[in-house]
Scaffold this motif. Structure first.
Motif, mmCIF file in Angstrom:
data_model
loop_
_atom_site.group_PDB
_atom_site.id
_atom_site.type_symbol
_atom_site.label_atom_id
_atom_site.label_comp_id
_atom_site.label_asym_id
_atom_site.label_seq_id
_atom_site.Cartn_x
_atom_site.Cartn_y
_atom_site.Cartn_z
ATOM 1 N N ASN A 20 0.825 -1.213 0.000
ATOM 2 C CA ASN A 20 0.000 0.000 0.000
ATOM 3 C C ASN A 20 0.861 1.264 0.000
ATOM 4 O O ASN A 20 0.552 2.233 -0.697
ATOM 5 N N ILE A 21 1.942 1.268 0.769
ATOM 6 C CA ILE A 21 2.840 2.423 0.815
ATOM 7 C C ILE A 21 3.509 2.625 -0.540
ATOM 8 O O ILE A 21 3.599 3.750 -1.044
ATOM 9 N N SER A 22 3.950 1.537 -1.148
ATOM 10 C CA SER A 22 4.583 1.618 -2.466
ATOM 11 C C SER A 22 3.614 2.200 -3.503
ATOM 12 O O SER A 22 3.990 3.052 -4.319
ATOM 13 N N GLU A 23 2.364 1.761 -3.469
ATOM 14 C CA GLU A 23 1.346 2.287 -4.388
ATOM 15 C C GLU A 23 1.098 3.775 -4.133
ATOM 16 O O GLU A 23 0.933 4.551 -5.074
ATOM 17 N N LYS A 25 3.230 5.957 -2.883
ATOM 18 C CA LYS A 25 4.393 6.696 -3.384
ATOM 19 C C LYS A 25 4.314 6.855 -4.902
ATOM 20 O O LYS A 25 4.614 7.927 -5.442
ATOM 21 N N TYR A 26 3.919 5.806 -5.571
ATOM 22 C CA TYR A 26 3.764 5.848 -7.029
ATOM 23 C C TYR A 26 2.755 6.939 -7.419
ATOM 24 O O TYR A 26 3.001 7.750 -8.310
ATOM 25 N N ILE A 27 1.620 6.952 -6.725
ATOM 26 C CA ILE A 27 0.582 7.961 -6.992
ATOM 27 C C ILE A 27 1.119 9.359 -6.713
ATOM 28 O O ILE A 27 0.942 10.282 -7.506
ATOM 29 N N ALA A 28 1.798 9.528 -5.565
ATOM 30 C CA ALA A 28 2.323 10.840 -5.178
ATOM 31 C C ALA A 28 3.259 11.398 -6.249
ATOM 32 O O ALA A 28 3.199 12.580 -6.589
ATOM 33 N N MET A 81 5.702 12.292 2.874
ATOM 34 C CA MET A 81 4.344 11.762 2.945
ATOM 35 C C MET A 81 4.027 11.387 4.386
ATOM 36 O O MET A 81 4.672 10.527 4.977
ATOM 37 N N ASN A 82 3.037 12.062 4.978
ATOM 38 C CA ASN A 82 2.512 11.715 6.294
ATOM 39 C C ASN A 82 1.337 10.769 6.075
ATOM 40 O O ASN A 82 0.405 11.099 5.325
ATOM 41 N N MET A 132 5.732 8.710 8.826
ATOM 42 C CA MET A 132 6.184 9.585 7.733
ATOM 43 C C MET A 132 7.137 8.812 6.830
ATOM 44 O O MET A 132 7.963 8.037 7.313
ATOM 45 N N GLU A 133 7.004 9.012 5.547
ATOM 46 C CA GLU A 133 7.909 8.449 4.545
ATOM 47 C C GLU A 133 8.556 9.616 3.788
ATOM 48 O O GLU A 133 7.846 10.527 3.371
#
Length: 135
Positions: A20-23, A25-28, A81-82, A132-133
């Motif tokens: 989910n985090i990887s997806e 980041k891709y969207i961001a 990303m929070n 946070m990432e």
């Protein structure tokens, strides 16, 4: 529930969160944020996950829903990303299967009927974490 313990205790929960985090980041990265710009997004549909087929988290959650909200900003070349990440399981006494492997031999249909009659009740398991990432 303590979501940090669930993530530590069940590698399928951890794998799903990483996916989910990887997806996210891709969207961001595809949103085309300018330097200093911030945007908020969340999953439109609740996605689902499943625990390992044995162990404590199987008995507690098994299949569950995932909710995720991200606040993303761009600072120079970095994205920040929070994340608010939550899982929720509405235990609703499904009308199939039985629970003989859980020490007592009874059917889920009986539990569902008891719930409808007010002799048992549904319950909700919910856990949420914030992190946070930066990449």
């Amino acid at each position: 529930i303590d979501l940090y313990s669930a993530i530590e205790g069940d590698n399928k929960i951890e794998e799903k969160m990483k996916q989910n985090i990887s997806e996210a980041k891709y969207i961001a990265e595809r949103l085309g944020l300018s330097n200093g710009e911030t945007i908020t997004f969340s999953n439109v549909f609740e996605t689902s996950g499943q625990t390992q087929e044995k162990g404590d988290w199987y008995l507690t959650l098994n299949r569950y829903r995932i909710k995720m909200e991200c606040i993303v900003s761009r600072e120079e070349k970095n994205y920040i990303m929070n994340v608010r990440y939550g899982i929720i399981d509405y235990y609703d006494w499904e009308a199939n299967g039985d629970y003989s492997k859980f020490l007592i031999n009874f059917s889920s249909t009986l539990l569902k009927e008891m719930s409808k009659a007010g002799m048992a009740r549904n319950y909700t398991n919910y856990g949420e974490i914030y992190f946070m990432e930066i990449w």
